[in-house]
Design a protein around this motif. Structure first.
Motif, PDB file in Angstrom:
ATOM      1  N   PRO A 145      22.160  24.318 -26.242  1.00 56.89           N
ATOM      2  CA  PRO A 145      20.649  24.697 -26.558  1.00 56.89           C
ATOM      3  C   PRO A 145      20.493  23.982 -27.746  1.00 56.89           C
TER       4      PRO A 145
ATOM      5  N   TYR B 272      17.199  24.140 -23.359  1.00 57.93           N
ATOM      6  CA  TYR B 272      18.526  23.615 -23.173  1.00 57.93           C
ATOM      7  C   TYR B 272      18.396  21.819 -22.540  1.00 57.93           C
TER       8      TYR B 272
ATOM      9  N   SER C 179      25.323  21.442 -20.799  1.00 56.09           N
ATOM     10  CA  SER C 179      24.029  22.068 -21.066  1.00 56.09           C
ATOM     11  C   SER C 179      24.135  22.611 -22.576  1.00 56.09           C
TER      12      SER C 179
ATOM     13  N   SER D 257      23.445  17.929 -13.900  1.00 55.17           N
ATOM     14  CA  SER D 257      24.483  18.789 -14.448  1.00 55.17           C
ATOM     15  C   SER D 257      25.784  18.933 -13.546  1.00 55.17           C
TER      16      SER D 257
ATOM     17  N   ALA E  63      19.152  24.682 -16.302  1.00 52.16           N
ATOM     18  CA  ALA E  63      19.543  23.511 -16.664  1.00 52.16           C
ATOM     19  C   ALA E  63      21.079  22.998 -15.968  1.00 52.16           C
ATOM     20  N   LYS E  64      21.810  24.202 -15.732  1.00 48.78           N
ATOM     21  CA  LYS E  64      22.694  24.060 -14.681  1.00 48.78           C
ATOM     22  C   LYS E  64      22.300  23.717 -13.158  1.00 48.78           C
TER      23      LYS E  64
ATOM     24  N   THR F  86      15.972  27.909 -19.516  1.00 48.36           N
ATOM     25  CA  THR F  86      17.239  28.599 -19.451  1.00 48.36           C
ATOM     26  C   THR F  86      18.438  27.678 -19.231  1.00 48.36           C
ATOM     27  N   LEU F  87      19.487  28.272 -19.551  1.00 52.11           N
ATOM     28  CA  LEU F  87      20.889  27.742 -19.097  1.00 52.11           C
ATOM     29  C   LEU F  87      21.017  27.576 -17.691  1.00 52.11           C
TER      30      LEU F  87
END
Length: 158
Positions: free
Chosen positions: A95, A44, A93, A86, A80-81, A76-77
Motif C-alpha cells: 500500500p 496498492y 503488493s 503478482s 493487486a493480487k 484493493t489488495l
C-alpha cells in the motif's frame, strides 16, 4: 491519512539533501490537485523484493509500433493480487499513499503514465495520469509560485 498529512509525510521522509524537501513542497499543489481527482487515499502497487515498482509495457491496439510504459495502482489488495505480474513469487503488493505514487512519477522517467484502478473488482477501466500532463501541471504551479514570490532587492543595495 488525508492529502495534507501525506504531503507532510513525504516531506519528512525526503532525503535531507537540500533539494528534495523543497521540491516536495514546491509541487505539493500539483500532487494534491491530481490526487484529489482520484477516489482513494492509497493504492496498492506491485513491487519486487528489492523494492522496485513493477511496470508494464502496453502496445497500441491499432499502431503496433507504438508502446508506452505504465504503472498500475490498484484500489484493493485483492485487485493487486489478481494481476498477472503478482503471480511471480518475487513480486509483492504494497500500500502506498496516492501522493507518494504521484511524486515517484517525477523520478521514474521510464514510465509514461500511471493507471489508477479506482473501482474495486473492475480492472477494465482506470483513471490514467499521463506524465506529460502531470509535468505541465507542475510547471504551471512552479510559475505561479515564482510570480507570487516577492522580488529580491538588488545585491549591491547596502
Amino acid at each position: 491519512m488525508d492529502l495534507d498529512q501525506q504531503i507532510q509525510e513525504l516531506y519528512a521522509k525526503a532525503p535531507q539533501d537540500g533539494t528534495t524537501p523543497n521540491a516536495v513542497m514546491a509541487i505539493a499543489p500539483a500532487l494534491k490537485q491530481i490526487a484529489g481527482q482520484l477516489k482513494h487515499p492509497q493504492y496498492y502497487v506491485l513491487q519486487t523484493l528489492d523494492e522496485r515498482w513493477v511496470t508494464v509495457t502496453l502496445n497500441h491496439q491499432r499502431q503496433t509500433n507504438t508502446q508506452k510504459n505504465v504503472l498500475y495502482a490498484f484500489a484493493t489488495l485483492a485487485d493487486a493480487k489478481g494481476n498477472q505480474a503478482s503471480k511471480n513469487p518475487q513480486v509483492i503488493s504494497v500500500p502506498v499513499p496516492v501522493t507518494h505514487i504521484l511524486f515517484q512519477m517525477v523520478a521514474m522517467t521510464s514510465i509514461d503514465s500511471i493507471i489508477f484502478f479506482d473501482i474495486p473488482g473492475n480492472l477494465n477501466k482506470g483513471s490514467e495520469v499521463h506524465r506529460d500532463t502531470f509535468q505541465k501541471l507542475i510547471q504551471m504551479h512552479l510559475q505561479q509560485m515564482q510570480q507570487a514570490a516577492p522580488a529580491s532587492p538588488p545585491a549591491d543595495m547596502a
